[in-house]
Design an enzyme around this catalytic site. Structure first.
Site, PDB file in Angstrom:
ATOM      1  CB  ALA A  73      73.159 -35.754  -3.679  1.00 35.89           C
ATOM      2  CE  LYS A  74      82.248 -35.771  -0.494  1.00 29.29           C
ATOM      3  NZ  LYS A  74      82.038 -36.018   0.927  1.00 29.29           N
TER       4      LYS A  74
END
Length: 309
Positions: free
Chosen positions: A159-160
């Protein structure tokens, strides 16, 4: 790095507002807990007009990041995609950096984020080469960070998210304090992971290697593009665990990322990499990549989305 160059308008929860009016409350959840998911991408100037690089993939990833954090984005993907193109058009930019972000806003300050609304913003601005235009040819000077990347099952590296970049800040600040432009972090097992905001590749004896997702990397979209282009050019690309010392004896090492694009590394920990400048394979990959983004080469993978207007 020079100050951010303001654009005219920012898309904020469905409306375009003046750059200086895009504000949030100081008690917004994101300010206190880093509860945001975001993307960074580039729009390039081509002979056929501005074009976003891998726009659909970036939009898909922000929704994937939000899903991991149980953060429902209150807009369809098509709406966000249109907002990105419209924001570029309304700011009359031929090329720019694009930052869509979704975050938990004002509502509650408990750790539980669910009482807070999810706000969505799209900002665009002019931004040159991330590590400097000179580094694209001569290469960057980097160090191995004393900080490791997150261990598996602590925070999701796929996940960014804003919170992950506190780790990135420690890596970057340490590197700059010691006179380097960037730092390379190792994973919790001591293998090469990534830099503060870039993926990393090494070349040895004509073969290309890059850390796998098991080394706590963000599987970058530019990273994937480079793997694809390298295979198009006939190179073997292997994703595997990479010991730190392998970088020292590599023929070439380079970074990839939406901001960094393809940036060669001249030295690591004061050890020259190859000839201490951009190598021939890195140059080939740069030529292939920038040929697509400037519109002079065929976009056979359909990576460009023209902004239109």
């Amino acid at each position: 790095m020079p100050p951010m160059e303001k654009a005219k308008k920012i898309w904020f929860n469905g409306e375009h507002v003046d750059w200086d009016d895009a504000k949030i409350h100081v008690l917004s959840h994101v300010v206190h807990y880093g509860s945001s998911v975001f993307e960074g991408m580039r729009c390039y100037e081509t002979s056929n007009g501005p074009a976003c690089f891998r726009l659909t993939d970036h939009v898909n990833r922000i929704y994937d990041s939000a899903k991991i954090y149980r953060m429902p984005i209150p807009h369809e993907k098509e709406t966000l995609t249109s907002a990105i193109c419209e924001t570029i058009r309304i700011n009359e930019l031929a090329s720019c950096y694009v930052r869509p972000i979704a975050f938990r806003g004002y509502g509650s300050l408990g750790v539980d984020p669910t009482p807070c609304p999810v706000d969505v913003v799209v900002a665009v601005w002019k931004w040159g080469a991330y590590l400097g235009a000179e580094a694209l040819e001569k290469g960057a000077s980097v160090r191995t960070a004393s900080w490791n990347r997150l261990a598996p099952n602590t925070m999701p590296s796929l996940a960014k998210v804003g919170a992950n970049y506190m780790n990135s800040q420690l890596i970057k600040l340490e590197a700059m304090a010691d006179g380097y432009s960037e730092g390379i972090a190792l994973d919790s097992s001591g293998y090469v992971s990534e830099a503060s905001g870039e993926n990393i590749f090494m070349i040895k004896n004509g073969a290309i290697y890059t850390p796998s997702s098991g080394s706590s990397i963000l599987p970058g979209i530019t990273r994937h593009s480079v793997i694809t282009l390298a295979r198009d050019l006939g190179f073997t690309v292997t994703q595997r665990a990479i010991p730190r010392e392998s970088l020292y004896i590599a023929d070439e090492v380079f970074f990839t990322g939406s901001a960094a694009e393809i940036t060669p590394i001249a030295e690591i920990d004061h050890i020259p990499i190859g000839n201490g400048t951009r190598g021939p394979v890195t140059k080939q990959l740069q030529d292939a990549f920038f040929g697509i983004t400037d519109g002079t080469a065929k976009d056979k993978h359909k990576w460009l989305t023209f902004v239109g207007g």
